[in-house]
Motif scaffolding. Sequence first.
Motif, mmCIF file in Angstrom:
data_model
loop_
_atom_site.group_PDB
_atom_site.id
_atom_site.type_symbol
_atom_site.label_atom_id
_atom_site.label_comp_id
_atom_site.label_asym_id
_atom_site.label_seq_id
_atom_site.Cartn_x
_atom_site.Cartn_y
_atom_site.Cartn_z
ATOM 1 N N PRO A 303 0.996 -1.049 -0.005
ATOM 2 C CA PRO A 303 -0.209 -0.036 -0.077
ATOM 3 C C PRO A 303 1.009 1.305 0.051
ATOM 4 N N LYS A 457 -3.219 -10.292 -5.289
ATOM 5 C CA LYS A 457 -3.336 -9.839 -3.799
ATOM 6 C C LYS A 457 -4.702 -9.211 -3.463
ATOM 7 N N CYS A 458 -4.975 -8.137 -4.233
ATOM 8 C CA CYS A 458 -6.314 -7.632 -3.877
ATOM 9 C C CYS A 458 -7.677 -8.034 -4.560
ATOM 10 N N THR A 459 -8.668 -8.032 -3.811
ATOM 11 C CA THR A 459 -9.840 -8.745 -4.378
ATOM 12 C C THR A 459 -10.429 -7.926 -5.627
ATOM 13 N N PRO D 41 1.321 -2.856 7.195
ATOM 14 C CA PRO D 41 0.095 -2.534 6.294
ATOM 15 C C PRO D 41 0.044 -3.627 5.128
ATOM 16 N N HIS D 42 -1.119 -3.948 4.697
ATOM 17 C CA HIS D 42 -1.276 -4.994 3.713
ATOM 18 C C HIS D 42 -2.425 -4.522 2.609
ATOM 19 N N GLY D 43 -3.524 -4.034 3.090
ATOM 20 C CA GLY D 43 -4.267 -3.504 2.084
ATOM 21 C C GLY D 43 -4.509 -4.180 0.925
ATOM 22 N N SER D 44 -5.073 -5.521 1.199
ATOM 23 C CA SER D 44 -5.460 -6.290 0.221
ATOM 24 C C SER D 44 -6.933 -6.785 0.116
ATOM 25 N N CYS D 45 -7.613 -6.409 1.125
ATOM 26 C CA CYS D 45 -9.007 -6.995 0.817
ATOM 27 C C CYS D 45 -9.796 -6.113 0.273
ATOM 28 N N ARG D 46 -9.400 -4.814 0.529
ATOM 29 C CA ARG D 46 -10.166 -3.569 0.131
ATOM 30 C C ARG D 46 -11.377 -3.245 0.618
ATOM 31 N N ILE D 147 -10.332 -16.376 1.501
ATOM 32 C CA ILE D 147 -10.605 -15.097 0.786
ATOM 33 C C ILE D 147 -9.357 -14.358 0.506
ATOM 34 N N LYS D 148 -8.316 -15.142 0.769
ATOM 35 C CA LYS D 148 -7.027 -14.419 0.283
ATOM 36 C C LYS D 148 -6.604 -12.964 1.080
#
Lengths: 598, 527, 122, 347
Positions: A303, A457-459, D41-46, D147-148
């Motif tokens: 991020p 990585k992100c949905t 901080p990863h911020g992957s699922c949004r 859900i990764k």
Amino acid sequence: MELYRSHILVCGGTGCVSSDSLKIEERFIDLIEKNDLKNEAKVVKTGCFGLCEAGPIVIVYPEGAFYSQLKVEDVDTIVSEHLVKGRIVTDLLYKESIQEGEMQSINDVGFYKKQERVALRNCGVINPEVIEEYIAYDGYEALGRVLTDMTPEEVIQIVKDSGLRGRGGGGFPTGLKWDFTAKAEGDQKYVACNADEGDPGAFMDRSVLEGDPHVIIESMAIAAYAVGANKGYVYIRAEYPIAVNRLQIAIDQAKDMGLLGENIFDTDFSFDMEIRLGAGAFVCGEETALINSIEGKRGMPRPRPPFPAVKGIFNKPTLLNNVETYANVPQIILRGAEWFSSIGTEKSKGTKVFALGGKINNTGLLEIPMGTTLREAIYDVGGGIPNGKAFKAVQTGGPSGGCIPAAHIDTPIDYDNLIELGSMMGSGGMIVMDEDNCMVDIARFFLDFTVEESCGKCTPCRDGTKRMLEMLDKIAAGTGTVEDLTKLQTLAKTIKNASLCGLGQTAPNPVLSTLHYFMDEYEAHVHEKRCPAGVCKALLNYMVIDEKCKKCGICAAKCPVNCISGTKGKTVYHIDTEQCIKCNACLEACPFDAIKKG
Amino acid sequence: MTNSVDEVLKSDVLFVTGSNTTENHPVIGSKMKQAVTNGAKLIVADPREIELAHYADVFLQIKPGTSLALSNGLMHVILEEGLQDDGFIEERTENFEALRELVKDYTPEKVAEICEVDANDIIKAARIYGEGERSAIYYCMGITQHSTGTESVMSIANLAMLTGNIGREGTGVNPLRGQNNVQGACDMGGLPNVYPGYQPVVHPEIKKKFENAWGVELSDENGLTLPEMMDNALRKSLKMIYVMGENPMVSDPDTAHIRKALESLDFLVVQDIFMTETAELADVVLPATAYAEKDGTFVNTERRVQRIRKAIDAPGEAKNDWEIFMNLMNRLGYEKTYQSASEIMDEIAVVTPQYAGIDYSRLEGDGLQWPCPTKTHEGTKILHGERFARGLGLFKPAQYRPSAEVADEEYPMIMTTGRVLYQYHTRTMTGKTEGLNNLAPESYIEISPEAAVRKNIENGDLIKVSSRRGSITVKAKVTDKISGNTVFIPFHWAEGAANVLTSGSVLDEYSKIPELKVSAVNIEKAM
Amino acid sequence: MKSLEELRKLRKDSLDQVDMRRSGKGTRIVVGMATCGISAGARPVMMALVEEVKKRTLQDVTVTQTGCIGACRLEPMFEVYRAGEEKVTYVHMDGEKAKRVVAEHIVNGKVVQEYTIGAYEK
Amino acid sequence: MVTLSINGQRVEVEQDTTVLEAAATIGIKIPTFCHDPRLKPHGSCRICVVEVNGGKNLPTACVTPVYEGMEVETEGEEVVTARKEILDLLLADHPLECLTCEKAGECTLQDLCYQYGIERTSYDGERNHYEIDYSNDFYYSDQNKCIKCGKCVMVCDQLQETHAIGFAERGFETHIATPMERGLSESTCVSCGNCVSVCPVDALAPKKKTKFRYWETEKVRTTCSYCGVGCQMDLLVKDNKVVEVQPAEGVNDRMLCVKGKFAFDFLSHPNRLKMPLIRKDGRLQEASWEEAYDTIIGKINSIKEENGPGAFAGLTSARCSTEDNYMMQKFMRAAIGTNSVDHCARL
């Protein structure tokens, strides 16, 4: 030092190497030896000339004779005729270099005439493996001046004043980036070069590294001085072995000559650099994913904030620019910010390298001033569309970009205009499409790439692009619905809005831009179950035009599934569309153009 | 611990010695690994190449029983290179000259020979520890279970004081307590020489204070330590032992000796949650409650008094330990009754200065770290901040002595003992969890590859291990975790129990701790 | 690399090797290098021209070769093209003569009349 | 300090606070999957996207720092659309087995779908199919439900530092796996279960020995009874039985080890002592408490009479509570009259 009356420049770029330019080089050396011309003619292996369409390319100076698409045996002719007898072998010349029967020097060929080569200026001119040749063309002069005569602040100011913007994607002002990194707090800082060129079809970074590797070393050293770093990383994909090899040779030469290492130009400044190889994941072109990869982690974006300028490699302030951006810097230092900013448009200064491909005559690399119109690029430099087909759209910016339709062909190319049109500059891919291209298919092509290359990585990017592709597949297969068209747009919006990195945020662009400009084509697929360009196989129907059919039976003989019926010489032939596998064999076989698809 | 667990992440140097932290204190072990990832330097000293060794900047694979020499050697280098904290020595300590004198002899070369490590590593470790801004020492039974255990601890304390690494955040001398409430048991006077709060029983005023508080006359003599109890039982001068929640038949050295001692008693009471090897010898066995079945407190390794809470009912007629003792006391004519564990804590607070500020209402949330002298005191994260308990820190120079048992012709190997991640103590609790038994089903002996070759031993062979006390048969694990003539056996299992081999008669002079970490043994393939 | 001077010296030395590849807008000297020319001794003339141009560090002068100019009997010969000037053709050249042409014509702008085709034909 | 407004409410927080943290200070909850304050901080699922100053893109609250004058909307139309879309996408590759799913009631995905009214996915596309990895003794890995969010990987890497699991493949095929997909039992996993404790869905979950629903359990905060670290944890109790252990905030920073997390079976083990036992005829036999007390008191009195208090000794326990220990030493000292109290502190 030996003087030669003739220099034979053989292109050693990846494109030409793969079409045997190394054998051509060998043959030249061989024959020159045999003809006792060793002291008169010199063979130089250079980087890419840009006009890859014409490769393998050889240029013979001083005449600037531009030989194209050579075969190894052609070398014999060139040596015996041109080198020995002084007669240019007109038959082997690049056809456009002959105007009114007169040979034009390479510099006057249409492909090159409209170009302005800054980043590529040494490509195809110098031997990238000989540091002296780089130095001969003012190499390391900029670094020398910077180190001996300028403060870091002054360097940053020049870069700022030049108006240079990042050539890799978003077009962030380079000077500002340098400034942020310089001002970030940290005992250790890094400069890094993004040479992980991942856009399909783009190869300008590879060309610079192959043709002019020292410019990257010089530029990174200048950047390191400006931001207070002493260590640099060049992140190159392992699929670029020639670039890696040449850059390593260049680094070694620079070290030997004291242009890298301790106390360069006898100043306090020390700088060293190393190459990090990437596995060629598209996402590693994203700066934070690239940093993860340099650190040995999985190439997934982080991020932002914190930005790399604050926390980059190993959490230290890091300046990250791409190859083409760096390639401009020494020229800016030498020729001044004013010179650079005199090229281009109000907000996009300098030149930009594009990789021109698709339905175009001159496939290859071109460097043109910002503000050149799409039309000039496509017709004047690119030589127009082959086979007299109509221009339909041009796709810029690779998988992150969009398709620009013919109506906007007179738009001057710059960062902001392209974004305005729903596309972007990106790294400079430029793919031309003609009337035979289906825009749904084009959107699918780019999205398929993104789906394959999503880091997962992100949905929104991981799952969203996958679902978009599935909907496009449906549309192309003729099972798409009106809801799919709406859903495509809302999903695209969420992916744009909510994805983690730039790749996800721009992934829907190819779909959104085609939906915007070519909605009629999508609708034809959905409502009429028809592919206007005749590309989407599932929607194609092959038919015999009764009036044209001469009852010869050739089509029936070619059909692999025996779905064409008729009696030779007696009845008009008929295609059973249920059985037809749409292989196109009948259409190609018919001598009377009596079969149509649609 | 002089300091607190969260400070692991605030140190810039960690010196972990005689502690296999990632297996025995896994959560602290993880924090140590995190600290290294975040840039802290790590020095590990251990006879085995434990997991932390892989994270270490310097790993000193010392011969068992030589850590005292090592710390003296580290101090030698620190003084030699001027890395000591002169200001701290001057203001906060005394007897420095004696220390300087003693460590003069401990040159890296000499210490390297004793510990069987590289002299350069000793110098490197000393520099890292000495140059650290915040260097912390973590140790465990690998330091203490030796005939020179107390002196080894003193020497470690000397090292910390010499460099001023005590009394500040991220520093300290930090023993990791092995059991959930070993701290609380000690705090509560579960020791023959002190009342709760480490108040000496021989001190007349203290005795008076407790006599007033408890309303009875008390003995002014130190009681017997555990090994002495066993000896006295054998001599028949001790008639009855009351055991609460202990299993000396597996946990204590020289099992044969313990069995004989317990069998010599007139009367043995064991109070526990399971029928243990010790309970099987008892005359009366009383069913007690487990931690989930009662209210109370445990005191952790950083002196934090934390609550446990009743979650379920006890099985059958099992009772709380404190209730059983209350009932027995009442029956012996001591009338005081308690309604809850909380009331007991209130009494503890009255007689224990360190606990004076503690009551259950203050233990909700994070608990309190003692000393907590008043009801408004926030507890103490770091000990010895302004001054030491005795005023000035006293350097107590300690001379290295070899372990009582050394390898000889008959018993050429040195056995050391310890624990594994998947079992706990004598397996009273962990032995009831199937998954743990799958992962760590049985006892074993770790043998170095070189020793294995010499003895023609292969992985999985059954090995007879003998010492002067007895012999056991266990499976061989040939591993390069261990080197030379050192072998390792975990002590958890009653079958193949390491403590059949250990000696109960070699004790540390001060703490009476047995020399569990060094026993001379012989190994041979079992026929 | 210790100083800019050192770098510049290296550049100057190196430039001679590659200068030919610059686009020549100024003077072009075209040497007839067909079989006739070569057999008449065009090659030493060519090399002399190249060397002389370098030695004098003349900018914007390219020496190139061409095929048969069409007057084989006059070989070795070369032509000098300059913007805004008539083409001058020198004939029956040798190395020394070539050097003189460079010195007088190319450097000083004075055509060496005696060597020109005009003088010869007279 | 920085002043900003969240949903029109003014809030003042420290510099470098994230939007998520700032919102929490005024009781505004923003949903999260991948966020954990202990992790980088990863911020992957949004899922925690918010609207900032009406901007076009939606930044995630978990990683976006506040700035002066920031205006945040946490449940605006764009935000809700994006969240719904994200849930829709997650469900498109997640089996809807909530009726029998072990995680039901404590599943973040279930909770958020309820909150945003997502009954089912609107996509009918490809799904991933994975073999469930049952090879670990204590927990299973069911990647079909993953859900990764990546918390398990980060906990294993950044906190536990065991590095047993990581991301495998990429794009739609991304999943959590052990190196070379060799399975958990072949990995470096130490069964600490810290990955299990952070999993928001049923992808990493304990192998239950008792069937229970989370809403049937009561949570009791306590201290672990194994080593001396004193980890804080919650016992989940159903029908007078501990059925699961979850880590809690404390010295352990919500971490546990294999013993604390999974080794609670002994509590309800049939071999627990339930009645006092008295040795009669050489055999230990069940007896009443009165009998047991009488036997002990009788013996104490007779020994004391003959040999005095010096003939007694007691072993207290590092395993029992502070209060139990206090009472035992008091019993030995005050009621019997000896200081011969010791315990295995040294072992």
